[in-house]
Write a protein that holds these residues in place. Structure first.
Motif, PDB file in Angstrom:
ATOM      1  N   ASP A   1       0.837  -1.192   0.000  1.00  0.00           N
ATOM      2  CA  ASP A   1       0.000   0.000   0.000  1.00  0.00           C
ATOM      3  C   ASP A   1       0.880   1.253   0.000  1.00  0.00           C
ATOM      4  O   ASP A   1       1.259   1.750   1.065  1.00  0.00           O
ATOM      5  CB  ASP A   1      -0.924  -0.010   1.226  1.00  0.00           C
ATOM      6  N   PRO A   2       1.247   1.755  -1.199  1.00  0.00           N
ATOM      7  CA  PRO A   2       2.161   2.905  -1.239  1.00  0.00           C
ATOM      8  C   PRO A   2       1.563   4.155  -0.604  1.00  0.00           C
ATOM      9  O   PRO A   2       2.288   4.980  -0.061  1.00  0.00           O
ATOM     10  CB  PRO A   2       2.404   3.108  -2.739  1.00  0.00           C
ATOM     11  N   THR A   3       0.219   4.287  -0.659  1.00  0.00           N
ATOM     12  CA  THR A   3      -0.404   5.477  -0.063  1.00  0.00           C
ATOM     13  C   THR A   3      -0.180   5.504   1.441  1.00  0.00           C
ATOM     14  O   THR A   3       0.202   6.532   2.014  1.00  0.00           O
ATOM     15  CB  THR A   3      -1.915   5.483  -0.365  1.00  0.00           C
ATOM     16  N   ALA A   4      -0.395   4.350   2.085  1.00  0.00           N
ATOM     17  CA  ALA A   4      -0.198   4.280   3.527  1.00  0.00           C
ATOM     18  C   ALA A   4       1.267   4.534   3.869  1.00  0.00           C
ATOM     19  O   ALA A   4       1.583   5.224   4.848  1.00  0.00           O
ATOM     20  CB  ALA A   4      -0.642   2.915   4.044  1.00  0.00           C
ATOM     21  N   ALA A   5       2.186   3.992   3.038  1.00  0.00           N
ATOM     22  CA  ALA A   5       3.614   4.183   3.302  1.00  0.00           C
ATOM     23  C   ALA A   5       3.983   5.660   3.204  1.00  0.00           C
ATOM     24  O   ALA A   5       4.720   6.187   4.063  1.00  0.00           O
ATOM     25  CB  ALA A   5       4.431   3.356   2.309  1.00  0.00           C
ATOM     26  N   LEU A   6       3.450   6.325   2.184  1.00  0.00           N
ATOM     27  CA  LEU A   6       3.737   7.751   2.012  1.00  0.00           C
ATOM     28  C   LEU A   6       3.165   8.562   3.171  1.00  0.00           C
ATOM     29  O   LEU A   6       3.843   9.436   3.737  1.00  0.00           O
ATOM     30  CB  LEU A   6       3.159   8.243   0.688  1.00  0.00           C
ATOM     31  N   GLY A   7       1.932   8.245   3.549  1.00  0.00           N
ATOM     32  CA  GLY A   7       1.314   8.949   4.670  1.00  0.00           C
ATOM     33  C   GLY A   7       2.106   8.756   5.939  1.00  0.00           C
ATOM     34  O   GLY A   7       2.325   9.703   6.707  1.00  0.00           O
ATOM     35  N   ASP A   8       2.597   7.529   6.156  1.00  0.00           N
ATOM     36  CA  ASP A   8       3.385   7.252   7.353  1.00  0.00           C
ATOM     37  C   ASP A   8       4.692   8.032   7.323  1.00  0.00           C
ATOM     38  O   ASP A   8       5.117   8.614   8.323  1.00  0.00           O
ATOM     39  CB  ASP A   8       3.652   5.745   7.446  1.00  0.00           C
ATOM     40  N   ALA A   9       5.331   8.081   6.129  1.00  0.00           N
ATOM     41  CA  ALA A   9       6.600   8.794   6.024  1.00  0.00           C
ATOM     42  C   ALA A   9       6.399  10.292   6.259  1.00  0.00           C
ATOM     43  O   ALA A   9       7.243  10.959   6.859  1.00  0.00           O
ATOM     44  CB  ALA A   9       7.219   8.552   4.640  1.00  0.00           C
ATOM     45  N   LEU A  10       5.277  10.831   5.765  1.00  0.00           N
ATOM     46  CA  LEU A  10       5.037  12.271   5.905  1.00  0.00           C
ATOM     47  C   LEU A  10       4.599  12.647   7.305  1.00  0.00           C
ATOM     48  O   LEU A  10       5.030  13.661   7.849  1.00  0.00           O
ATOM     49  CB  LEU A  10       3.959  12.719   4.901  1.00  0.00           C
ATOM     50  N   MET A  11       3.718  11.839   7.894  1.00  0.00           N
ATOM     51  CA  MET A  11       3.056  12.277   9.122  1.00  0.00           C
ATOM     52  C   MET A  11       3.265  11.338  10.297  1.00  0.00           C
ATOM     53  O   MET A  11       2.831  11.650  11.403  1.00  0.00           O
ATOM     54  CB  MET A  11       1.547  12.401   8.880  1.00  0.00           C
ATOM     55  N   GLY A  12       3.905  10.197  10.085  1.00  0.00           N
ATOM     56  CA  GLY A  12       3.977   9.174  11.122  1.00  0.00           C
ATOM     57  C   GLY A  12       4.407   9.704  12.478  1.00  0.00           C
ATOM     58  O   GLY A  12       3.722   9.516  13.476  1.00  0.00           O
TER      59      GLY A  12
END
Lengths: 161, 278
Positions: A122-133
């Motif tokens: 899930d690249p969207t979840a990965a990106l969201g985690d990288a940005l806001m985690g």
């Protein structure tokens, strides 16, 4: 796939350029929106379905909100008179060339990562985690404060009338 | 259908519009207006494509709810641009009316469609419909369902929210469009309303599943049938809304929306979130 993405990229660039050649507010709005939608479809083609869809949603809404601002601020609010989309040509050229130079230099100077680990399911979840985690609490608090501010501002503006 | 119209009216009106010439006004922008007129039915079809008609969607998108919302806001652009195109005062004012309307309904609408997604833990309409095996979402999130009905009527600038095409503006954004242009406009609006009503079925009414109270399914293997029945019910509710509520002024609806509907939508999604987390 590469042909599709290249074609969409060309559409995005050409419609983006045309924004500054038309003499009508509505045509400029449409061309800018077309450019953004082409970029959004590129994102979807890269497998980032959520991001691409959100770009379409946000940009369409944003164009329409921009129209509200045009009504509020422009001398020709209805947008029916012919108008030019370029102002301060020399300054714009200078800014554009400097930014282009900086970005081009960045492309060649910054070491790009070679192919790292394979992307997750899930690249969207990965990106969201990288940005806001790490900042989730801050972002949530900020989002709530922003929403409360918007609702409060509207409530105050409405009761004045 | 309003008073004085017969069941044959849509057919007669369609044929009449197909036989009528388009209309041009001085110094207009027909290309841009046509883009808006075509965008309306195209957006409705693209929105309907992710709605599970029965148990599966034509395009089973994992972010279907967001896609649906993105196609809906294309209607704002469409109305504004086909109101702007003819270069006439009434159509321009009608086109601009869609902006306060959109700014008023959009946030409650977003909360209303995201609440079932929170409960199901998915943005896919198919997954949301499947998560309602035990209890339809309309039962435990009624406020979100009512807000959804209101906001889709506003999204299709229809019924109480028809101010962009208002009679006080001699037809508003549609005033200068005749013939095929007008047919695209009016058909696109009905298609948008129907697509939005269809989305209510997977979001709130359990998709193609039979009502839980009937026990064994009397028509097994026919989810499309249950979908159609529920769609007719939702469309009936929307028609009842048009009969019951007169046309709202945009400023009044904006006040109602920001002061009452939006807090209600936030409260509803908060309750659902707490239940899901508990």
């Amino acid at each position: 796939m590469i042909a599709l993405v290249s074609a969409l990229g060309a559409v995005a660039v050409i419609t983006g350029l045309l924004v500054f050649t038309v003499d009508s507010m509505a045509r400029a709005t449409f061309l800018l929106l077309a450019s953004f939608v082409a970029v959004a479809v590129v994102l979807i083609a890269f497998g980032l379905g959520y991001l691409g869809t959100v770009v379409i949603l946000m940009m369409t809404t944003e164009m329409m909100i921009m129209v509200v601002f045009m009504v509020m601020l422009m001398m020709n609010p209805a947008g029916l008179m012919p108008m030019t989309m370029v102002h301060n040509r020399r300054g714009s050229w200078a800014i554009a060339l400097v930014v282009f130079g900086l970005l081009t230099a960045g492309v060649w100077l910054v070491p790009f990562p070679t192919s790292g680990p394979a992307p997750g399911p899930d690249p969207t979840a990965a990106l969201g985690d990288a940005l806001m985690g790490g900042q989730m609490l801050t972002m949530m608090t900020l989002g709530l404060a922003l929403l409360a501010t918007i609702v409060g501002t509207v409530a105050v503006a409405v009761s004045r009338r | 259908m309003t008073a004085g119209e017969r069941p044959s009216t849509p057919v007669v009106e369609t044929l009449r519009l197909l036989g009528t010439q388009r209309r041009r006004t001085p110094a207009d922008d027909p290309a841009l207006a046509r883009i808006g007129l075509v965008a309306l039915p195209v957006a409705a079809v693209l929105a309907l494509a992710v709605v599970p008609l029965g148990d599966r969607a034509p395009v089973d998108l994992d972010v279907g709810v967001v896609w649906f919302n993105a196609m809906e806001v294309v209607a704002w652009f469409a109305v504004w641009v086909f109101g702007w195109g003819p270069n006439a005062a009434t159509t321009l004012a009608g086109g601009y009316r869609v902006l306060p309307l959109g700014l008023a309904y959009e946030l409650p609408h977003m909360f209303a469609i995201i609440t079932p997604a929170i409960a199901a833990g998915s943005l896919s309409p198919t997954a949301i419909a499947a998560a309602q095996q035990d209890l339809w979402y309309v039962v435990w999130m009624p406020a979100a369902f009512l807000l959804y009905l209101l906001s889709v009527a506003a999204m299709a600038f229809w019924g109480p929210f028809a101010a962009p095409l208002g009679r006080d503006l001699a037809g508003g954004a549609a005033a200068e469009h005749a013939g095929l242009d007008r047919l695209l406009l009016l058909a696109g609006r009905w298609m948008l309303l129907t697509a939005a009503a269809a989305m209510a079925v997977p979001l709130f009414l359990g998709g193609g599943a039979p009502p839980p109270i009937t026990g064994p399914d009397p028509f097994p293997g026919l989810p499309v049938l249950w979908f159609a029945v529920k769609l007719v019910v939702v469309l009936g509710l929307l028609l009842a809304l048009r009969r019951a509520v007169p046309m709202l002024r945009m400023a009044r609806f904006a006040t109602l929306s920001w002061v009452v509907l939006l807090p209600l939508a936030v409260a509803q999604s908060l309750v659902v979130t707490l239940v899901v987390l508990a």
